[in-house]
Motif scaffolding. Structure first.
Motif, PDB file in Angstrom:
ATOM      1  N   THR A  57       0.551  -1.050  -0.162  1.00  0.00           N
ATOM      2  CA  THR A  57      -0.010   0.069  -0.113  1.00  0.00           C
ATOM      3  C   THR A  57       1.007   1.006  -0.042  1.00  0.00           C
ATOM      4  N   ASP A  58       0.613   2.141  -0.806  1.00  0.00           N
ATOM      5  CA  ASP A  58       1.417   3.349  -0.891  1.00  0.00           C
ATOM      6  C   ASP A  58       0.618   4.465  -0.429  1.00  0.00           C
ATOM      7  N   HIS A 105     -10.996  -4.263  -0.046  1.00  0.00           N
ATOM      8  CA  HIS A 105      -9.839  -3.872   0.625  1.00  0.00           C
ATOM      9  C   HIS A 105      -9.806  -3.691   2.279  1.00  0.00           C
ATOM     10  N   ARG A 106     -10.877  -3.832   2.701  1.00  0.00           N
ATOM     11  CA  ARG A 106     -11.077  -3.729   4.109  1.00  0.00           C
ATOM     12  C   ARG A 106     -10.409  -4.691   5.001  1.00  0.00           C
ATOM     13  N   VAL A 137      -5.258  -0.992   5.471  1.00  0.00           N
ATOM     14  CA  VAL A 137      -5.441   0.157   4.896  1.00  0.00           C
ATOM     15  C   VAL A 137      -5.683   1.377   5.425  1.00  0.00           C
ATOM     16  N   ALA A 138      -6.617   1.463   6.480  1.00  0.00           N
ATOM     17  CA  ALA A 138      -7.233   2.251   7.330  1.00  0.00           C
ATOM     18  C   ALA A 138      -6.135   2.656   8.368  1.00  0.00           C
ATOM     19  N   THR A 139      -5.531   1.498   8.885  1.00  0.00           N
ATOM     20  CA  THR A 139      -4.250   1.858   9.857  1.00  0.00           C
ATOM     21  C   THR A 139      -3.424   2.480   9.206  1.00  0.00           C
ATOM     22  N   ALA A 140      -2.909   1.990   8.032  1.00  0.00           N
ATOM     23  CA  ALA A 140      -1.772   3.134   7.117  1.00  0.00           C
ATOM     24  C   ALA A 140      -2.237   4.219   6.987  1.00  0.00           C
ATOM     25  N   ALA A 193      -4.561   6.094  -0.335  1.00  0.00           N
ATOM     26  CA  ALA A 193      -3.742   4.929  -0.148  1.00  0.00           C
ATOM     27  C   ALA A 193      -3.911   4.296  -1.639  1.00  0.00           C
ATOM     28  N   GLU A 194      -3.004   3.820  -2.316  1.00  0.00           N
ATOM     29  CA  GLU A 194      -2.985   3.176  -3.532  1.00  0.00           C
ATOM     30  C   GLU A 194      -2.350   1.668  -3.274  1.00  0.00           C
ATOM     31  N   GLN A 195      -2.984   0.893  -4.173  1.00  0.00           N
ATOM     32  CA  GLN A 195      -2.448  -0.367  -4.404  1.00  0.00           C
ATOM     33  C   GLN A 195      -2.289  -0.705  -5.832  1.00  0.00           C
ATOM     34  N   ASP A 196      -1.265  -1.255  -6.556  1.00  0.00           N
ATOM     35  CA  ASP A 196      -1.012  -1.249  -7.923  1.00  0.00           C
ATOM     36  C   ASP A 196      -1.664   0.008  -8.711  1.00  0.00           C
ATOM     37  N   GLY A 197      -1.563   1.109  -8.103  1.00  0.00           N
ATOM     38  CA  GLY A 197      -1.972   2.380  -8.853  1.00  0.00           C
ATOM     39  C   GLY A 197      -3.423   2.575  -8.597  1.00  0.00           C
TER      40      GLY A 197
END
Length: 144
Positions: free
Chosen positions: A4-5, A81-82, A86-89, A51-55
Motif C-alpha cells: 500500500t502506497d 480492501h477492508r 489500509v485504514a491503519t496505514a 492509499a493506492e495498491q497497484d496504482g
C-alpha cells in the motif's frame, strides 16, 4: 499481500476521489464536490491522504490542521480492501502529519449510524467524547 502506497492526493484526481467516496464512504458532505476538494487541496495540499495498491485508489483520509486542532474526515476504504491494514496505514500517516505540525489530539467526524466506521475508529484507539456535541450551520454560497 499487495503493498500500500500512502501519499497526498493530487488535484487531477478530484473526480476519481468523488467517485470513490460515492462507492466506499458513508454519507455525503456539503463539501463533497469538485469545488470543495479543489479548495481543500489549494489551501492545504497535504491534507487529503490517499492509499493506492497497484496504482488503484483503495482508501482516503482527510487530515485537516487548522493551526490549533487536528481534524479527521473521510476515512474510507474500498469494500474489497477492508480489514487489510489500509485504514491503519492512512491513520498512521495522518497522525504522523499531526505530530509534525505540533498537533496534540486528533478528532474524527463519524456518522452516528456508521457502525462499521465506528468499529474502525475504535480499533485505532479513538472513542466518542460524551462531553461534546457538534453544532453546525450551513453557510449560504456566493450564488445563493
Amino acid at each position: 499481500m499487495t503493498e500500500t502506497d500512502i501519499r497526498p492526493a493530487r488535484p487531477a484526481e478530484i473526480p476519481d476521489l468523488l467517485a470513490f467516496w460515492g462507492h466506499a464512504a458513508e454519507g455525503k458532505s456539503v463539501t463533497d464536490d469538485e469545488d470543495g476538494l479543489a479548495q481543500l487541496l489549494a489551501r492545504d495540499p497535504e491534507a487529503l491522504i490517499v492509499a493506492e495498491q497497484d496504482g488503484r485508489l483503495v482508501g482516503t483520509v482527510i487530515a485537516g490542521w487548522d493551526g490549533w486542532r487536528c481534524h479527521l474526515y473521510r476515512l474510507a476504504v474500498h469494500p474489497d480492501h477492508r480489514r487489510q491494514g489500509v485504514a491503519t496505514a492512512l491513520l498512521d500517516a495522518a497522525e504522523a502529519r499531526f505530530r509534525a505540525l505540533g498537533g496534540r489530539r486528533g478528532d474524527a467526524m463519524v456518522l452516528d449510524r456508521n457502525t462499521l466506521g465506528a468499529s474502525a475508529w475504535q480499533a485505532a484507539g479513538y472513542a466518542p467524547d460524551a462531553a461534546w456535541t457538534r453544532w453546525t450551520k450551513p453557510l449560504p454560497t456566493a450564488a445563493g
